[in-house]
Structure formats: structure tokens, C-alpha cells
Scaffold this active site. Sequence first.
Site, PDB file in Angstrom:
ATOM      1  N   SER A 200       0.577  -1.363  -0.147  1.00 51.48           N
ATOM      2  CA  SER A 200      -0.148   0.112   0.054  1.00 51.48           C
ATOM      3  C   SER A 200       0.833   1.223   0.023  1.00 51.48           C
ATOM      4  O   SER A 200       1.532   1.549  -0.938  1.00 51.48           O
ATOM      5  CB  SER A 200      -0.946  -0.001   1.185  1.00 51.48           C
TER       6      SER A 200
ATOM      7  N   LYS B 255      -0.547  -3.982  -3.482  1.00 48.00           N
ATOM      8  CA  LYS B 255      -1.927  -3.471  -3.110  1.00 48.00           C
ATOM      9  C   LYS B 255      -1.997  -2.182  -3.621  1.00 48.00           C
ATOM     10  O   LYS B 255      -1.466  -1.127  -3.197  1.00 48.00           O
ATOM     11  CB  LYS B 255      -1.989  -3.621  -1.691  1.00 48.00           C
TER      12      LYS B 255
ATOM     13  N   ASP C  75      10.094   5.577  -9.872  1.00 52.74           N
ATOM     14  CA  ASP C  75       9.783   5.972 -11.238  1.00 52.74           C
ATOM     15  C   ASP C  75      10.283   7.509 -11.498  1.00 52.74           C
ATOM     16  O   ASP C  75      10.448   7.622 -12.586  1.00 52.74           O
ATOM     17  CB  ASP C  75       8.270   6.361 -11.091  1.00 52.74           C
TER      18      ASP C  75
END
Length: 563
Positions: A297, A322, A308
Site C-alpha cells: 500500500s 496492493k 519512477d
Amino acid sequence: MKRFFKMRWIAALLVVVGAACFLSFKSGDSRSFQVAKNLDIFNSIVKELDMFYVDTIDPNKTIREGIDAMLYSLDPYTNYFPEEDQSELEQMLKNSYGGIGSVITWNTKLKRSMIAEPYENMPAANVGLKVGDILMEIDGKDLAGKNNQEVSELLRGQVGTSFKLKVQRPGTEKPLEFDIVRRSIQLPLIPYYTVLDKNIGYINLSSFSGNPSKEFKQAFLDLKKKGITSLVIDLRNNGGGLLDEAVEIANYFLPRGKTLVTTKGKVKQASNSYKTLREPLDLEIPLAVLVNSSSASAAEILAGALQDYDRAVIVGNRTFGKGLVQTTRPLPYGSTMKITTSKYYIPSGRCVQAIDYKHRNEDGSVGRIPDSLTTVFHTAAGREVRDGGGVTPDIVVKQEKLPNILFYLVNDNLIFDYATQYCLKHPTIPAPDKFEITDADYADFKALVKKADFKYDQQTEKILKNLKEMAEFEGYLTEASEEFKALEKKLTHNLERDLDHFSKEIKTMIAVEIIKRYYYQRGSIIEQLKDDDDLKEAEKILTDPVKYKEMLSVPAAVKKGGK
């Protein structure tokens, strides 16, 4: 007569209009009709059960089980919390509750709950409760026959209220009594941070519930004052929490105005974008983030966003996966529902959700999305990353499997019992970084295990037995009988051999159990970091500037290929 015909006409018209409305309702708004229809059926079933079922039903229990089954068929994160369970929901969201600040566990021999881990500077530790204390009474009420959940509910309560706890401590004849005042228990968000060798900072972040960003900032600035030149953020076993907190911590290392998370749901308010809103603390310091299969999460949001934007090297094992966001909705009678309202997407555009709960197998089970069905996305620098299966580390570290015998030693409380005996004999121990289990200590442990008549299943014996049965079924046993006998002789259950062969792993587990009795969670983390393969890889990459830069860049061969 005219009045009679007029009334008949009006009645007929009402019937036609009613039928038209009904048909319109069914065809034009079939979903609403289906919902109303099934709610009516459910209501009728409950009434019929209550009136005619052979035994008297408990409406709270029966309907609750129906609600839980319905919600679980959607996903494991959509849950119902009746009024009496609001404290559980509050703990989940705020990482705090009213209680004594201790983990309790079950003593299988005595059939009672016992103290397993008091938290540092919390009521249980402050009054002198120790690991291994058997819980006997609360305000004179015998706890015999009550399970851990029931005892936990009695220990919790309104902040500021007090109670008397009676325990039986190993090594003492008479029970001990403690007067305890319940406090707001804040679980450790950053149980440990330090400066490692070569000026590498280390921060262990255990949860994103509560307000960890504030504590993280303080820890990071403290480490900066101490001269760190790089940083390891440990998100292993961090199950997540508040999305905003993950965004806030990412903002410490990323420029203002960067989109970190986008949520997409059915309704407008479930769709949102979260950007970095403040000036960062440090854009240059090299970062490594440790993750494992229990990082989930919000932990995946932080790790994924830093990956990223090519801001950190991710080390360890693929995260849980998740990619769903939950919000709370108020319900009647003081109850609440935590409901999945959207999916989240990290900066590259990928969603890390690994399990497709919407498309289940025929037996109702669910499986992870296969790698072959995942999609390639790209980081800011152009590196390939994928969706559909958590965050895959830049450096994957092979996980050593724990030996089978260790599971049974822990499950039978033998390591726990040895640590309890050890602590009775040793009022103090050296600091965690200097403590070790000696050969003499391990000999004592082995004696305890043998005295307990310890038995455990060996997987090799099970597999060999199954193979032998299959060989007999298929007619090969007679020809292979000598080979089977030789294998059985070599794989004979040998406790002494297994205790010696796996002594390193068992000693580590014993050391962790002992150290946390004296130095709490902080001490157990220090012990586990002594021989940590993930940390070793992180240290290696952070002390090699050229390799670090290469890892966060697109390979030259790929650039030439015109990707």
C-alpha cells in the site's frame, strides 16, 4: 352511471401508469431494481429465519456473518465495523488505541494469554510487566477460558481509566499485582534509526498510519547533523497506512509540483491527484529503499514513486502488490464501513495491484496477475518498469528459506521459554550490537529442547513416504526397494544433527527473542541488521557512486536503439 365509468377509467389509467412506471423502473433502471429486489429478499429471509428456524437465531451474529461474507467476496480490504468495534478501526487509521501497550500471545500449555512484547515507555513496561507473565485476573475477574481476542478487549479501554492486573511470573511462587492506567498507545512509527559504517544513514519506518512524516523528518535531519552522505529507508514489513503520509515523505526527496499518485474510482470524489506541495529537504543525497513481500500500500507508493522518478535504488524482493485505496463511510447506529473506492497509479502510470478480485476462479479463489499479462511502463529516465505485481526491486536479493525445524521451535514456544529462563538468570545483558549467544548458551537451549520431547515434521520424510506410495501404486517399488531403504536410512529423523546444522538461524532467533526483553523493538532490529543481505546490497550500491548512477540511468545500448 357516468361517475361509475369515470372511476373505472381513472382506475384503469392508474393501473396502466403504475405498470408503465414499473416497466420503466425495470428496464430503464434495472440495477436499481435489482438492488431493491434483493434487499427485499434479504429482509424477508431474515424475518423468516427469525420466525420459523428450529432454534432461536442471534440476529447480530447471523447478519454480521452474512455482511462479512458479502464484503469478503469483493476484496479483503472492504470491512464492516459495528459501533463496538470502532476502537479497532481507530487503531488501524491512527496507529493508536487506549490500552497498556503490549503484544499478548497464547500459552498453549496453560491455556492462558501471556505478555509477549511490551512497548518501550508504555504502561505495561513502565509498571514492570515482563515477557512471559501469565495473565490471571483483571479487576478480580478470572481470565481462564478467555482467548487472546477477549483478553485484548478487556485490556483496552478509555484513556485514563485504571484497572488491577494479576499475573503469574515464571520463577516466582506468588502471583504479582499491578495497578495500570490506560494510555493512548502510539505504536512505534520509527522504532530505530542510526548512522552505519561509511556515513550511511538508516531509518526503519514501520507504518504510514498516524503521523510518521513528522518523525521521519526529525530522524533524517538528526542524521544529516551527524554527517550522513547517503540514506537507507527500510520499508520491509511495512503494511502501509495513510496515502498522504507517503506523499509527504516522498516530497522530502523530490521537487515541488511532481505528481506522485493518481487515484481513479467510480465516483468523482474517489478520483484525485496528489502532488508534492513543499520544497524538498534534499534532492541530492543517494537513497536506497529496502522492500519485501510484506511491503504494501503506502509503502509501495513511496518506493514506487522514488523508483519512477529515478530518485532511489530499490533493494530486496517484490512488494505485496496492493494498488487499492480505501475510505470510510458512516453507517446507522454508530457503525462504519471501510470500502475500496479507487485504484492508485504511481508516476509512471502503472498500478501495482497484483490480484484481480473481480475475476475469480470457479472455486472462488483468486490468483496473482501473471507476469505475461503485465504492461511495460517507463521511469522518468526511461527505464522499464511493469505494473500488475507490486514494485520489483532494481536489485533483487535472494531470500534464504528458514529451516523447517525453526518454525516448529517457535510454534511450540521453545525459543520463547528459553528466553524467559535466560532472563531470570541474567538481570542485564550487553548492548544489542555486542550481545551474542555463546556455545554454552546454545548447549543449554538444546538440553531444554530434548527435555521437552520436541517432535517436528520433516518435509523430506513426508515427500519420501508419498513417493514410496506412488511407486507401489505404479508397480516400481519392488525394483527400487533397495534405493528406498538407503534413502530412508539417510533421511532418518535426527534432532541433534538438525539443531547443529541449523544452529546459525536458530541462534539468531534466540538472540532476537532475548534482546527485545531488554531493549524492546529497537534492540531486535539492531540484532537482525547484523547479518542482513538486503542491507549489505544497499551499502554496496551506496558506496559506489558510478554504479549507483548507472543503475538509475538508461543503459547506453538501449539509448542507441532508439527506445
